[in-house]
Design an enzyme around this catalytic site. Sequence first.
Site, PDB file in Angstrom:
ATOM      1  CB  SER A   1      -2.210   6.226  -1.732  1.00 49.26           C
ATOM      2  OG  SER A   1      -2.769   5.055  -1.162  1.00 49.26           O
ATOM      3  N   GLY A   2      -1.357   7.521   0.800  1.00 47.81           N
ATOM      4  CA  GLY A   2      -1.635   7.659   2.229  1.00 47.81           C
ATOM      5  C   GLY A   2      -0.426   7.419   3.126  1.00 47.81           C
TER       6      GLY A   2
ATOM      7  CE1 TYR B   1     -10.235  -1.260   7.804  1.00 47.46           C
ATOM      8  CE2 TYR B   1     -10.761  -0.431   9.995  1.00 47.46           C
ATOM      9  CZ  TYR B   1      -9.961  -0.426   8.870  1.00 47.46           C
ATOM     10  OH  TYR B   1      -8.862   0.419   8.809  1.00 47.46           O
TER      11      TYR B   1
ATOM     12  N   GLY C   1       1.315   4.740   3.632  1.00 46.04           N
ATOM     13  CA  GLY C   1       2.406   3.998   3.006  1.00 46.04           C
ATOM     14  C   GLY C   1       3.334   4.934   2.248  1.00 46.04           C
TER      15      GLY C   1
ATOM     16  N   GLY D   1       0.840  -1.200   0.000  1.00 48.49           N
ATOM     17  CA  GLY D   1       0.000   0.000   0.000  1.00 48.49           C
ATOM     18  C   GLY D   1       0.873   1.247   0.000  1.00 48.49           C
ATOM     19  N   GLY D   2       2.040   1.128  -0.621  1.00 47.30           N
ATOM     20  CA  GLY D   2       3.014   2.233  -0.597  1.00 47.30           C
ATOM     21  C   GLY D   2       2.715   3.339  -1.591  1.00 47.30           C
TER      22      GLY D   2
HETATM   23  N1  LIG Z   1      -7.122   6.588   7.278  1.00 44.41           N
HETATM   24  C1  LIG Z   1      -7.502   6.208   8.464  1.00 44.41           C
HETATM   25  O1  LIG Z   1      -8.186   6.976   9.185  1.00 44.41           O
HETATM   26  C2  LIG Z   1      -7.104   4.852   9.000  1.00 44.41           C
HETATM   27  C3  LIG Z   1      -7.342   4.585  10.353  1.00 44.41           C
HETATM   28  C4  LIG Z   1      -6.936   3.370  10.877  1.00 44.41           C
HETATM   29  C5  LIG Z   1      -6.271   2.450  10.082  1.00 44.41           C
HETATM   30  N2  LIG Z   1      -6.059   2.723   8.762  1.00 44.41           N
HETATM   31  C6  LIG Z   1      -5.288   1.724   7.993  1.00 44.41           C
HETATM   32  O2  LIG Z   1      -4.154   2.345   7.439  1.00 44.41           O
HETATM   33  C7  LIG Z   1      -3.699   1.614   6.296  1.00 44.41           C
HETATM   34  C8  LIG Z   1      -3.357   2.595   5.173  1.00 44.41           C
HETATM   35  O3  LIG Z   1      -4.535   3.239   4.732  1.00 44.41           O
HETATM   36  P1  LIG Z   1      -4.585   4.772   4.322  1.00 44.41           P
HETATM   37  O4  LIG Z   1      -5.482   5.452   5.280  1.00 44.41           O
HETATM   38  O5  LIG Z   1      -3.199   5.283   4.106  1.00 44.41           O
HETATM   39  O6  LIG Z   1      -5.444   4.709   2.987  1.00 44.41           O
HETATM   40  P2  LIG Z   1      -5.102   4.591   1.436  1.00 44.41           P
HETATM   41  O7  LIG Z   1      -4.416   5.804   0.951  1.00 44.41           O
HETATM   42  O8  LIG Z   1      -6.381   4.184   0.810  1.00 44.41           O
HETATM   43  O9  LIG Z   1      -4.046   3.402   1.383  1.00 44.41           O
HETATM   44  C9  LIG Z   1      -4.375   2.045   1.269  1.00 44.41           C
HETATM   45  C10 LIG Z   1      -3.358   1.440   0.305  1.00 44.41           C
HETATM   46  O10 LIG Z   1      -3.507   0.026   0.311  1.00 44.41           O
HETATM   47  C11 LIG Z   1      -3.411  -0.416  -1.033  1.00 44.41           C
HETATM   48  N3  LIG Z   1      -4.146  -1.668  -1.148  1.00 44.41           N
HETATM   49  C12 LIG Z   1      -5.464  -1.893  -0.903  1.00 44.41           C
HETATM   50  N4  LIG Z   1      -5.771  -3.166  -1.155  1.00 44.41           N
HETATM   51  C13 LIG Z   1      -4.625  -3.770  -1.580  1.00 44.41           C
HETATM   52  C14 LIG Z   1      -4.308  -5.074  -2.011  1.00 44.41           C
HETATM   53  N5  LIG Z   1      -5.243  -6.047  -2.066  1.00 44.41           N
HETATM   54  N6  LIG Z   1      -3.038  -5.341  -2.366  1.00 44.41           N
HETATM   55  C15 LIG Z   1      -2.094  -4.377  -2.335  1.00 44.41           C
HETATM   56  N7  LIG Z   1      -2.331  -3.118  -1.934  1.00 44.41           N
HETATM   57  C16 LIG Z   1      -3.590  -2.822  -1.572  1.00 44.41           C
HETATM   58  C17 LIG Z   1      -4.043   0.698  -1.864  1.00 44.41           C
HETATM   59  O11 LIG Z   1      -3.542   0.692  -3.200  1.00 44.41           O
HETATM   60  P3  LIG Z   1      -4.327  -0.047  -4.398  1.00 44.41           P
HETATM   61  O12 LIG Z   1      -5.777   0.293  -4.229  1.00 44.41           O
HETATM   62  O13 LIG Z   1      -3.685   0.505  -5.622  1.00 44.41           O
HETATM   63  O14 LIG Z   1      -4.048  -1.498  -4.220  1.00 44.41           O
HETATM   64  C18 LIG Z   1      -3.555   1.933  -1.127  1.00 44.41           C
HETATM   65  O15 LIG Z   1      -2.317   2.385  -1.627  1.00 44.41           O
HETATM   66  C19 LIG Z   1      -4.809   0.632   5.976  1.00 44.41           C
HETATM   67  O16 LIG Z   1      -4.443  -0.663   6.420  1.00 44.41           O
HETATM   68  C20 LIG Z   1      -5.984   1.141   6.791  1.00 44.41           C
HETATM   69  O17 LIG Z   1      -6.880   0.123   7.127  1.00 44.41           O
HETATM   70  C21 LIG Z   1      -6.467   3.890   8.207  1.00 44.41           C
END
Ligand SMILES: NC(=O)c1ccc[n+]([C@@H]2O[C@H](COP(=O)([O-])OP(=O)(O)OC[C@H]3O[C@@H](n4cnc5c(N)ncnc54)[C@H](OP(=O)(O)O)[C@@H]3O)[C@@H](O)[C@H]2O)c1
Length: 250
Positions: A16-17, A152, A19, A13-14
């Site tokens: 975006s966000g 989730y 990563g 997930g590198g």
């Molecule tokens: N944002 C929040 O408030 C929050 C809070 C608690 C925990 N989190 C956790 O933080 C982590 C990062 O999320 P983020 O908030 O930075 O959101 P994000 O920008 O949506 O990042 C998620 C990343 O995971 C990748 N991804 C999703 N499914 C995948 C798969 N099957 N294989 C490979 N890559 C995959 C996506 O890229 P592709 O779609 O291109 O694959 C995307 O780059 C996640 O595990 C999320 O559950 C987020």
Amino acid sequence: MAEFTGKTVLITGGGSGMGLATAQRLLDAGADVVLAGRSEDRLESAVKDLDAGDRVLAVPADVSRTADLDRLAARIGERFGGLDGVFANAGVAGFSRSADVTEEDFDGLVGVNFKGVYFTIQKSLPLLRDGGSIVINGSWLTHRGLAFTSVYAATKAAVINLARTLAPDLGVRGIRVNAVSPGYIVTEMFEAISTTPEAQEECRSHVALGRLGSAADVADAAVFLLSSRASYITGQEIVVDGGLTTSVPL
Ligand SMILES: NC(=O)c1ccc[n+]([C@@H]2O[C@H](COP(=O)([O-])OP(=O)(O)OC[C@H]3O[C@@H](n4cnc5c(N)ncnc54)[C@H](OP(=O)(O)O)[C@@H]3O)[C@@H](O)[C@H]2O)c1
């Protein structure tokens, strides 16, 4: 010499966000980074933003498919020869009433958030050097029960528990395993869930520090756990939530 010079870190997930923010911090600290994600466009744009030449390798891979993870490991082996760290960060969100959760919803969330993290780590082990560090992305939702997050939140509880069980498993090789658990962090995922200014303000109002988190806030904690500064920390979770789970804001 920068703290991560000569080190290579895989970030799922590198693209975006959190990563991507972690990739930027690691590059600044001298590391080479491998970005994995499903969307080639997202990875391409991340590589462009990071602008670090051959210190960044982007590999399209779906972490829920072990064949993709085998291919990813082979690419890393060819290019860098090994790994010093893994940020198992890729995740997807999906929220609905428990009565409405379908088998497809369930399998989708478990497949990426639990199976994906599990096999990301397992398939990285032959590459990971003794003394390496693994960081798992958890969630604040394992500390407070929020309606509509039953599947989730359970996937996140599972991977935070992995930090505890893998710590002694991999500790014999000096490999540390920890989790970061973000609160409300403004990323694509957050904005896809909290779609209005009112919804975001409601989230902010529960945070002791009075602001939503940034991807860089979490990246700082992840980089710390990946670094030798955390060399006696394993099996732990750092909650990066501005006080969301432990306080009642004024
Ligand atoms: N944002 C929040 O408030 C929050 C809070 C608690 C925990 N989190 C956790 O933080 C982590 C990062 O999320 P983020 O908030 O930075 O959101 P994000 O920008 O949506 O990042 C998620 C990343 O995971 C990748 N991804 C999703 N499914 C995948 C798969 N099957 N294989 C490979 N890559 C995959 C996506 O890229 P592709 O779609 O291109 O694959 C995307 O780059 C996640 O595990 C999320 O559950 C987020």
